[in-house]
Design an enzyme around this catalytic site. Sequence first.
Site, short mmCIF file in Angstrom:
data_model
loop_
_atom_site.label_atom_id
_atom_site.label_comp_id
_atom_site.label_asym_id
_atom_site.label_seq_id
_atom_site.Cartn_x
_atom_site.Cartn_y
_atom_site.Cartn_z
CG ASP A 1 -2.12 0.86 1.17
OD1 ASP A 1 -2.00 2.04 0.76
OD2 ASP A 1 -3.21 0.38 1.52
N GLY B 1 -4.11 6.43 0.78
CA GLY B 1 -5.56 6.31 0.60
C GLY B 1 -5.97 6.30 -0.86
CG ASP C 1 -9.47 -4.83 -0.58
OD1 ASP C 1 -10.34 -4.24 -1.25
OD2 ASP C 1 -9.52 -4.95 0.66
CG HIS D 1 -12.40 0.40 -5.76
ND1 HIS D 1 -13.38 0.46 -4.80
CD2 HIS D 1 -11.66 -0.70 -5.49
CE1 HIS D 1 -13.24 -0.58 -3.97
NE2 HIS D 1 -12.21 -1.29 -4.37
CG HIS E 1 -12.83 -6.96 -1.19
ND1 HIS E 1 -12.98 -5.80 -0.47
CD2 HIS E 1 -13.72 -7.85 -0.67
CE1 HIS E 1 -13.92 -5.99 0.46
NE2 HIS E 1 -14.40 -7.22 0.36
CG ASP E 2 -14.30 -3.63 -2.66
OD1 ASP E 2 -15.16 -3.73 -1.78
OD2 ASP E 2 -13.10 -3.35 -2.43
#
Length: 202
Positions: free
Chosen positions: A61, A65, A131, A134, A159-160
């Site tokens: 990561d 954010g 994950d 997006h 995910h998602d």
Amino acid sequence: MLSPDEVKGFLAPEEGEALAALTAQAGALGPILEIGTYCGKSALYLGPAARQVGTILYTLDHHRGSEEHQRGEAYHDPELYDAEIDRMDSLPTLRRNLFRAGLEDCVIPLIGTSAQIAPHWSTELGLVFIDGGHSMAAALADYRGWASRVAMGGYLCIHDVFPDPADGGRPPYEIWCMARDSGLFEPVNRIGTLEVLQRCAR
Ligand code: SAH
Ligand code: MG
């Protein structure tokens, strides 16, 4: 000992438990890697499962954010905001959580973007959990950068994934379609919004 339900984040318990069970199955094929650490919720499921089979979790990561975590956006958390430099920073919280969960021996944070790190990565992975961002650019970079690193018989988890656009953004669904249509992966399961594919060809 800190448990996953005490950690801020975006993963349902049944999704976390499914990731742990898949790690138990595929961990012998190679280490586990997740894209999108945030505060470590999913890492608290994956890490102990990895250790149990004698491997480790790399959790990647940039800790700045995603779009929806920025100031003024729907999922902004002021406790993860560094006002001095006007940036999100989930890394201090992650480190505290990994320490409190007793996982520093088996969870290795990688700090950077998916696209920065992927080109330098050559180790085959037992399971890759996507994950991260997006946006189409972020999701595509995750798919292109990491899907090919999944070992034969290993898992690609996304995910998602929202097949109906009314339920949420499409890029995770789009890369799930790419994986399914590639001939390299077979869909094996869906838990919540988590899609699981297994590598079946090189
Ligand atoms: N797995 C976490 C949730 C991840 S949220 C949990 O269980 O709670 C998505 C994370 O992806 C954010 O922390 C964001 O900083 C990160 N991210 C978004 N785009 C990224 C990129 N291109 N490279 C690396 N990390 C990214
Ligand atoms: Mg998610």
